[in-house]
Structures are given as structure tokens and as C-alpha cells.
Design a protein around this motif. Structure first.
Motif, PDB file in Angstrom:
ATOM      1  N   ALA A 186       0.831  -1.207   0.000  1.00  0.00           N
ATOM      2  CA  ALA A 186       0.000   0.000   0.000  1.00  0.00           C
ATOM      3  C   ALA A 186       0.863   1.253   0.000  1.00  0.00           C
ATOM      4  CB  ALA A 186      -0.943  -0.008   1.205  1.00  0.00           C
ATOM      5  N   GLN A 187       1.919   1.248   0.821  1.00  0.00           N
ATOM      6  CA  GLN A 187       2.818   2.398   0.842  1.00  0.00           C
ATOM      7  C   GLN A 187       3.512   2.597  -0.495  1.00  0.00           C
ATOM      8  OE1 GLN A 187       5.328   1.409   4.168  1.00  0.00           O
ATOM      9  NE2 GLN A 187       3.892   2.206   5.702  1.00  0.00           N
ATOM     10  N   GLU A 188       3.930   1.463  -1.111  1.00  0.00           N
ATOM     11  CA  GLU A 188       4.543   1.567  -2.428  1.00  0.00           C
ATOM     12  C   GLU A 188       3.552   2.108  -3.471  1.00  0.00           C
ATOM     13  OE1 GLU A 188       7.131   1.571  -5.532  1.00  0.00           O
ATOM     14  OE2 GLU A 188       7.539   1.378  -3.388  1.00  0.00           O
ATOM     15  N   ALA A 189       2.283   1.684  -3.359  1.00  0.00           N
ATOM     16  CA  ALA A 189       1.261   2.178  -4.289  1.00  0.00           C
ATOM     17  C   ALA A 189       1.046   3.674  -4.106  1.00  0.00           C
ATOM     18  CB  ALA A 189      -0.051   1.420  -4.084  1.00  0.00           C
ATOM     19  N   GLN A 190       1.043   4.136  -2.840  1.00  0.00           N
ATOM     20  CA  GLN A 190       0.889   5.569  -2.593  1.00  0.00           C
ATOM     21  C   GLN A 190       2.074   6.351  -3.154  1.00  0.00           C
ATOM     22  OE1 GLN A 190       0.360   5.711   1.657  1.00  0.00           O
ATOM     23  NE2 GLN A 190      -1.874   5.742   1.490  1.00  0.00           N
ATOM     24  N   ALA A 191       3.285   5.823  -2.927  1.00  0.00           N
ATOM     25  CA  ALA A 191       4.464   6.498  -3.467  1.00  0.00           C
ATOM     26  C   ALA A 191       4.419   6.532  -4.987  1.00  0.00           C
ATOM     27  CB  ALA A 191       5.726   5.786  -2.978  1.00  0.00           C
ATOM     28  N   SER A 192       3.992   5.419  -5.606  1.00  0.00           N
ATOM     29  CA  SER A 192       3.885   5.380  -7.064  1.00  0.00           C
ATOM     30  C   SER A 192       2.834   6.373  -7.556  1.00  0.00           C
ATOM     31  CB  SER A 192       3.530   3.964  -7.521  1.00  0.00           C
ATOM     32  OG  SER A 192       3.369   3.921  -8.924  1.00  0.00           O
ATOM     33  N   ALA A 193       1.719   6.472  -6.820  1.00  0.00           N
ATOM     34  CA  ALA A 193       0.671   7.421  -7.211  1.00  0.00           C
ATOM     35  C   ALA A 193       1.188   8.854  -7.137  1.00  0.00           C
ATOM     36  CB  ALA A 193      -0.553   7.253  -6.320  1.00  0.00           C
ATOM     37  N   ARG A 194       1.977   9.148  -6.095  1.00  0.00           N
ATOM     38  CA  ARG A 194       2.544  10.506  -5.993  1.00  0.00           C
ATOM     39  C   ARG A 194       3.511  10.788  -7.135  1.00  0.00           C
ATOM     40  NH1 ARG A 194       2.346   9.300  -0.337  1.00  0.00           N
ATOM     41  NH2 ARG A 194       4.469   8.451  -0.419  1.00  0.00           N
ATOM     42  N   ARG A 195       4.320   9.773  -7.491  1.00  0.00           N
ATOM     43  CA  ARG A 195       5.254   9.977  -8.604  1.00  0.00           C
ATOM     44  C   ARG A 195       4.505  10.236  -9.904  1.00  0.00           C
ATOM     45  NH1 ARG A 195       7.923   5.626  -6.036  1.00  0.00           N
ATOM     46  NH2 ARG A 195       7.073   4.163  -7.580  1.00  0.00           N
ATOM     47  N   TRP A 196       3.476   9.413 -10.161  1.00  0.00           N
ATOM     48  CA  TRP A 196       2.691   9.619 -11.381  1.00  0.00           C
ATOM     49  C   TRP A 196       1.977  10.971 -11.368  1.00  0.00           C
ATOM     50  CZ3 TRP A 196       3.850   7.197 -15.473  1.00  0.00           C
ATOM     51  CH2 TRP A 196       4.286   5.877 -15.434  1.00  0.00           C
ATOM     52  N   ASP A 197       1.545  11.389 -10.159  1.00  0.00           N
ATOM     53  CA  ASP A 197       0.883  12.691 -10.058  1.00  0.00           C
ATOM     54  C   ASP A 197       1.851  13.813 -10.399  1.00  0.00           C
ATOM     55  OD1 ASP A 197      -1.385  14.447  -9.131  1.00  0.00           O
ATOM     56  OD2 ASP A 197       0.152  15.030  -7.676  1.00  0.00           O
ATOM     57  N   ARG A 198       3.099  13.730  -9.876  1.00  0.00           N
ATOM     58  CA  ARG A 198       4.093  14.736 -10.212  1.00  0.00           C
ATOM     59  C   ARG A 198       4.417  14.723 -11.708  1.00  0.00           C
ATOM     60  NH1 ARG A 198       6.337  12.962  -5.203  1.00  0.00           N
ATOM     61  NH2 ARG A 198       7.748  11.550  -6.318  1.00  0.00           N
ATOM     62  N   LEU A 199       4.497  13.491 -12.265  1.00  0.00           N
ATOM     63  CA  LEU A 199       4.755  13.387 -13.697  1.00  0.00           C
ATOM     64  C   LEU A 199       3.620  13.998 -14.511  1.00  0.00           C
ATOM     65  CD1 LEU A 199       6.516  12.395 -16.011  1.00  0.00           C
ATOM     66  CD2 LEU A 199       5.394  10.158 -15.837  1.00  0.00           C
ATOM     67  N   ALA A 200       2.386  13.716 -14.081  1.00  0.00           N
ATOM     68  CA  ALA A 200       1.226  14.289 -14.784  1.00  0.00           C
ATOM     69  C   ALA A 200       1.237  15.815 -14.710  1.00  0.00           C
ATOM     70  CB  ALA A 200      -0.070  13.736 -14.195  1.00  0.00           C
ATOM     71  N   ASN A 201       1.578  16.348 -13.514  1.00  0.00           N
ATOM     72  CA  ASN A 201       1.657  17.812 -13.380  1.00  0.00           C
ATOM     73  C   ASN A 201       2.737  18.380 -14.289  1.00  0.00           C
ATOM     74  OD1 ASN A 201      -0.373  17.813 -11.464  1.00  0.00           O
ATOM     75  ND2 ASN A 201       1.036  17.700  -9.725  1.00  0.00           N
ATOM     76  N   ALA A 202       3.896  17.693 -14.324  1.00  0.00           N
ATOM     77  CA  ALA A 202       4.981  18.179 -15.175  1.00  0.00           C
ATOM     78  C   ALA A 202       4.574  18.169 -16.641  1.00  0.00           C
ATOM     79  CB  ALA A 202       6.229  17.324 -14.962  1.00  0.00           C
ATOM     80  N   ILE A 203       3.907  17.076 -17.068  1.00  0.00           N
ATOM     81  CA  ILE A 203       3.464  16.995 -18.472  1.00  0.00           C
ATOM     82  C   ILE A 203       2.429  18.077 -18.769  1.00  0.00           C
ATOM     83  CG2 ILE A 203       2.223  15.572 -20.138  1.00  0.00           C
ATOM     84  CD1 ILE A 203       3.573  13.137 -18.905  1.00  0.00           C
ATOM     85  N   GLY A 204       1.489  18.266 -17.832  1.00  0.00           N
ATOM     86  CA  GLY A 204       0.460  19.281 -18.052  1.00  0.00           C
ATOM     87  C   GLY A 204       1.046  20.681 -18.126  1.00  0.00           C
ATOM     88  N   ILE A 205       1.960  21.001 -17.196  1.00  0.00           N
ATOM     89  CA  ILE A 205       2.569  22.331 -17.201  1.00  0.00           C
ATOM     90  C   ILE A 205       3.409  22.532 -18.453  1.00  0.00           C
ATOM     91  CG2 ILE A 205       4.242  23.801 -16.016  1.00  0.00           C
ATOM     92  CD1 ILE A 205       3.257  22.573 -13.383  1.00  0.00           C
ATOM     93  N   THR A 206       4.173  21.484 -18.822  1.00  0.00           N
ATOM     94  CA  THR A 206       4.998  21.591 -20.025  1.00  0.00           C
ATOM     95  C   THR A 206       4.137  21.788 -21.267  1.00  0.00           C
ATOM     96  OG1 THR A 206       6.667  20.159 -19.010  1.00  0.00           O
ATOM     97  CG2 THR A 206       6.762  20.443 -21.403  1.00  0.00           C
ATOM     98  N   ALA A 207       3.045  20.995 -21.361  1.00  0.00           N
ATOM     99  CA  ALA A 207       2.167  21.127 -22.525  1.00  0.00           C
ATOM    100  C   ALA A 207       1.513  22.506 -22.565  1.00  0.00           C
ATOM    101  CB  ALA A 207       1.097  20.035 -22.500  1.00  0.00           C
ATOM    102  N   ALA A 208       1.073  22.985 -21.379  1.00  0.00           N
ATOM    103  CA  ALA A 208       0.445  24.307 -21.338  1.00  0.00           C
ATOM    104  C   ALA A 208       1.450  25.392 -21.730  1.00  0.00           C
ATOM    105  CB  ALA A 208      -0.110  24.579 -19.945  1.00  0.00           C
ATOM    106  N   ALA A 209       2.681  25.276 -21.191  1.00  0.00           N
ATOM    107  CA  ALA A 209       3.706  26.259 -21.536  1.00  0.00           C
ATOM    108  C   ALA A 209       4.032  26.213 -23.026  1.00  0.00           C
ATOM    109  CB  ALA A 209       4.965  26.010 -20.709  1.00  0.00           C
ATOM    110  N   LEU A 210       4.109  24.997 -23.587  1.00  0.00           N
ATOM    111  CA  LEU A 210       4.418  24.862 -25.004  1.00  0.00           C
ATOM    112  C   LEU A 210       3.303  25.461 -25.865  1.00  0.00           C
ATOM    113  CD1 LEU A 210       6.385  23.822 -27.104  1.00  0.00           C
ATOM    114  CD2 LEU A 210       5.265  21.591 -26.989  1.00  0.00           C
ATOM    115  N   LEU A 211       2.060  25.154 -25.492  1.00  0.00           N
ATOM    116  CA  LEU A 211       0.935  25.722 -26.250  1.00  0.00           C
ATOM    117  C   LEU A 211       0.888  27.239 -26.109  1.00  0.00           C
ATOM    118  CD1 LEU A 211      -1.892  23.121 -25.523  1.00  0.00           C
ATOM    119  CD2 LEU A 211      -0.654  23.460 -27.664  1.00  0.00           C
ATOM    120  N   LEU A 212       1.187  27.742 -24.888  1.00  0.00           N
ATOM    121  CA  LEU A 212       1.214  29.188 -24.695  1.00  0.00           C
ATOM    122  C   LEU A 212       2.314  29.814 -25.535  1.00  0.00           C
ATOM    123  CD1 LEU A 212       0.146  31.668 -23.211  1.00  0.00           C
ATOM    124  CD2 LEU A 212       1.741  31.174 -21.360  1.00  0.00           C
TER     125      LEU A 212
END
Length: 466
Positions: A152-178
Motif C-alpha cells: 500500500a505504501q509503495e502504491a501511494q508512493a507510485s501514485a505521488r510519482r505519477w501525479d508529479r509526472l502528470a503535473n509536469a506533463i500538463g505544465i509543459t504542454a500548457a507552456a508549449l501551447l502558450l
């Protein structure tokens, strides 16, 4: 010669090519973002399922520990039998939530340990053996709990990593589109719209009479081609116009000599001949007036030829606009009994710097037009005023007026609008000459008009300080 920069090559490219590049870039970014979102949602779904399975396994393990405790304290064989059935059922259910091989091994060990304890209980084994088997079962179940907590702890850590990755992709895509949108707007403004605005201004200037107005051949290939074709058309029309004016000036110059001779002949007849009878005198009056009109028309033709050739000479000096208006008013006194001239002058001088002859010519053209375009009669008002650094001369009539959309056309040579085309004679040169004279003095011409209510023309000239 230096190679053109990226921006220069981009500005010279075809508009459709550039738009295709931009569309492909936006589509590519959208596809990358879409693929990233699909992968992220897939991994996040797996992580959430693993976390849910770990939580459920912990819940079952805790229930098994409670059942082991109840089983060890129960004395009734039937109760022990029911609890043993629950233990085996929960161990079976726990197998549904196994997600890793390590967890499966721990679960098998726990099943063996619990079965060993239950078997020892059923065989009435000694208390020491039962206690050992019970402790071993507790330990096996606790290991199962620890494994699931770790998962469960590993799943939470993995979820946080994917969340950070998703934020990075979203911010990068938004910045690129801007960035793409900003570059697109900058390019449209500087490389596409600006040449288009330049072409529009050149067309407006050429339409307003500036024969030298040309569009800059810059921007995308399509706009450069439009500018090039407009410049070719403008040059051809300007050359044609200048050729016509040159011809017109030549004709007017040739007509001036016989008209001068005719006017002198009429004057000599009036001066030297015996008194004429009434009919002959009226005829000579008509000849004199028509000769004067023809001389004025020829003068207009010569003036427009000089203007088009850039040869309009101005003898600049300080003038009082009141005196110029008064001189023109005296010329028209009694000229048309049905059009009384009303002059309004301020008490203080209205100094301007200009050519007295040309300014009087402009005022004369306006007054003559006011009389001509008031076929039913009515007063013609001449008013001089000053203010805000400008000297203003207004000529107002109560004539036929004109439509608002005709205001711009009236300052074009050989252009006559509204009722004047059919019922009022003229060549359509007066207002064109007025505008050119006023512009040469650094001023401007304004007009207020309405059909059937007359017109007011205002000459605004720079007011000379002091």
C-alpha cells in the motif's frame, strides 16, 4: 552576403506553408499530450487497484487475527467449528487480492500455518504444541499484513510519482501551447497583419489621391504578390493619370492664347466702338461672361496640370485671413442677386502664412460652388474665426447638399455627385484644387452636408503665432 535568418525565411515563406507548420505542431503537441494522458490514466488505475487490493487484504488479515483469538478462547466445539470455517473462508477470499508473487508466497505460508493450528486443535494436541502452532499462525498472518502495508505504501508512493509526472506533463504542454500561441500572435501581427495593414493604408492613400502611395512588398509570399500587383496597378494608373494631365495642360495652354485675344477684342469693342444697341450690348455681355468662364476653366486645367506635376508654386508671406475673405466677398458682390453674400469677421486679425493668390483662389472656388449648387437662391455665408492654433474659414450655402457617402468623392478630379451630375454644369475640378491648395499650406478641408439642406465647407489653416 549573409544568409537570411530563421525569422526572415519564415516571413518570406508561403502563408499556407506556415499555417501548415503551425497546425502540424499544435496537432503533434495535442497527440503527445493525449498519449501521455492515456498512459497516466492507465498507470494511475493500476496503482489505485493495487492500493485497494492491499487495503482489502489488510482488512481480511486483521479479521483472521481476530478469528484466531476467538478460536483460541472458545470452549464449545460447535463455535470452534464455525470460527474455523470463517478462517478458511477469509483465507480463500484473501487469495482474490494477491497482486505479487511475494504476497502469494506469504499467503500460502499463512494458510499452512492456520491449517496446522486448526489441525492441532482438532486432534486435542498438548497445550504447548497448540500455543506454538497458534503463535506461528499469528506470525504468518502478521507477515501478510506487513506485506500488504508495504504494498500500500509503495502504491501511494507510485501514485505521488505519477501525479508529479502528470503535473509536469500538463505544465509543459500548457507552456508549449502558450509559447506556440504567443509566437503565432507575434508572427500574425508582425509578419502577416502588418503587411496587410500596409497594403490597406497604401490603397486608402492612393484612393484619396496620393498617386505616389505604394505598398511595401514584405510578409508572406501571398501578401508580397498582392502588394506587387497593387504597386504595378498604381504605377500604371499614376502614369496614365499624369499623361492625361500633361495632355490636358497642353490643351489648356493652347486655349489660353485665343481666349486672351478674344477677351481683348471684346474689351476693345466696348472701349473703342460706337455705342451699341440693346441687343448687341446684351450679346457682347454674354460673350464677355462666357469668355471669363472659359478663362477660369482653362486656368483650372493649368492648375491641376501643375499640381499633378508637382509644380504648384507658392509665394508664402504673412496674411490676414479676414482681408482675403473680404477681397473675395467684394468680387462676388452683385454677382448673383438671388445669392446675397453675408460676411462674418472677428475683430482681431487672423494671421496665417500663405500665398494670398492661392488662398483667395480656394475661397473663390468655394463661394462659386456655393452659388452654383444653390439653384433656387439663398444666402451664402462666409465666416472667419480662430482657435486652438487654427484659422478657420467656413462657406455655407442653402443648396442641394449631398449624401454623406459622397463626401470623399467630391475631392477627386473630374468627379461630380448627386444632382450636380445632371442639372449643374462644371468639370468637377474646383474642390480638388481647393484641397490641394489647403494641403500645400499644411491645412485640411472639412465638409458638413445633408441632402436638400445645403453644405458647409471649412478651410482649417495653421494659425501664425503673433
Amino acid at each position: 552576403m549573409a544568409a537570411p535568418s530563421l525569422f526572415e525565411r519564415t516571413s518570406r515563406a508561403h502563408l499556407r506553408t506556415i499555417l501548415s507548420w503551425i497546425t502540424a505542431l499544435v496537432v503533434g503537441v495535442a497527440l503527445i499530450v493525449s498519449a501521455a494522458l492515456v498512459l497516466l490514466t492507465t498507470f494511475l488505475n493500476r496503482t489505485s487497484e493495487s492500493l485497494a487490493a492491499a487495503v482489502e487484504s489488510v482488512r481480511l488479515a486483521e479479521g483472521i487475527e481476530i478469528d484466531l483469538l476467538l478460536h483460541s478462547r472458545a470452549t464449545d466445539p460447535l463455535v470452534r467449528q464455525d470460527i474455523a470455517g470463517d478462517l478458511r473462508a477469509k483465507l480463500t477470499d484473501a487469495g482474490q487480492y494477491v497482486t505479487t508473487a511475494a504476497e502469494a508466497g506469504v499467503l500460502r505460508h499463512a494458510v499452512v500455518a492456520v491449517d496446522a493450528y486448526l489441525g492441532a486443535t482438532a486432534d486435542d494436541a498438548p497445550e504447548d504444541l497448540l500455543e506454538d502452532r497458534r503463535d506461528a499462525a499469528y506470525a504468518a498472518i502478521q507477515r501478510l499484513v506487513d506485506v500488504n502495508v508495504a504494498q500500500a505504501q509503495e502504491a501511494q508512493a507510485s501514485a505521488r510519482r505519477w501525479d508529479r509526472l502528470a503535473n509536469a506533463i500538463g505544465i509543459t504542454a500548457a507552456a508549449l501551447l502558450l509559447l506556440v500561441a504567443t509566437l503565432l500572435l507575434w508572427w500574425l501581427r508582425t509578419r502577416a497583419f502588418r503587411p496587410l495593414w500596409d497594403i490597406t493604408r497604401a490603397m486608402e492613400g492612393f484612393g484619396a489621391g496620393d498617386l505616389d502611395a505604394r505598398a511595401a512588398e514584405s510578409g508572406p509570399a501571398e501578401l508580397r504578390e498582392v502588394a506587387r500587383r497593387f504597386n504595378q496597378m498604381a504605377s500604371a494608373l499614376a502614369a496614365q493619370r499624369r499623361a492625361q494631365m500633361t495632355f490636358l495642360g497642353g490643351v489648356a495652354h493652347d486655349l489660353r492664347n485665343p481666349l486672351t485675344a478674344l477677351r481683348m477684342a471684346v474689351s476693345s469693342i466696348d472701349r473703342d466702338a460706337p455705342p451699341l444697341d440693346g441687343r448687341a450690348r446684351a450679346t457682347m455681355g454674354v460673350v464677355a461672361r462666357q469668355t471669363t468662364a472659359l478663362e477660369r476653366m482653362v486656368g483650372d486645367f493649368l492648375d491641376i496640370a501643375r499640381i499633378e506635376a508637382g509644380e504648384l508654386e507658392l509665394h508664402m508671406d504673412v496674411q490676414d485671413l479676414r482681408e482675403l475673405a473680404q477681397a473675395v466677398t467684394e468680387q462676388f458682390r452683385g454677382w448673383s442677386p438671388r445669392h446675397p453674400i453675408e460676411l462674418s469677421l472677428p475683430d482681431a486679425p487672423v494671421p496665417i502664412r500663405g500665398d494670398a493668390l492661392r488662398v483667395e483662389q480656394a475661397i473663390t472656388n468655394l463661394v462659386s460652388n456655393a452659388i452654383k449648387y444653390s439653384p433656387d437662391g439663398g444666402p451664402v455665408e462666409i465666416a472667419v474665426s480662430s482657435g486652438e492654433g487654427e484659422a478657420v474659414l467656413a462657406v455655407t450655402d442653402r443648396g442641394v447638399g449631398m449624401l454623406p457617402e459622397d463626401r470623399r468623392k467630391i475631392f477627386e478630379p473630374f468627379t461630380r455627385v448627386g444632382l450636380s451630375r445632371e442639372s449643374i454644369p462644371g468639370a468637377g475640378l474646383g474642390l480638388y484644387i481647393v484641397q490641394k491648395i489647403v494641403h500645400a499650406h499644411g491645412g485640411r478641408v472639412e465638409v458638413d452636408t445633408a441632402p436638400g439642406r445645403g453644405s458647409t465647407f471649412r478651410l482649417r489653416l495653421p494659425l501664425r503665432a503673433g
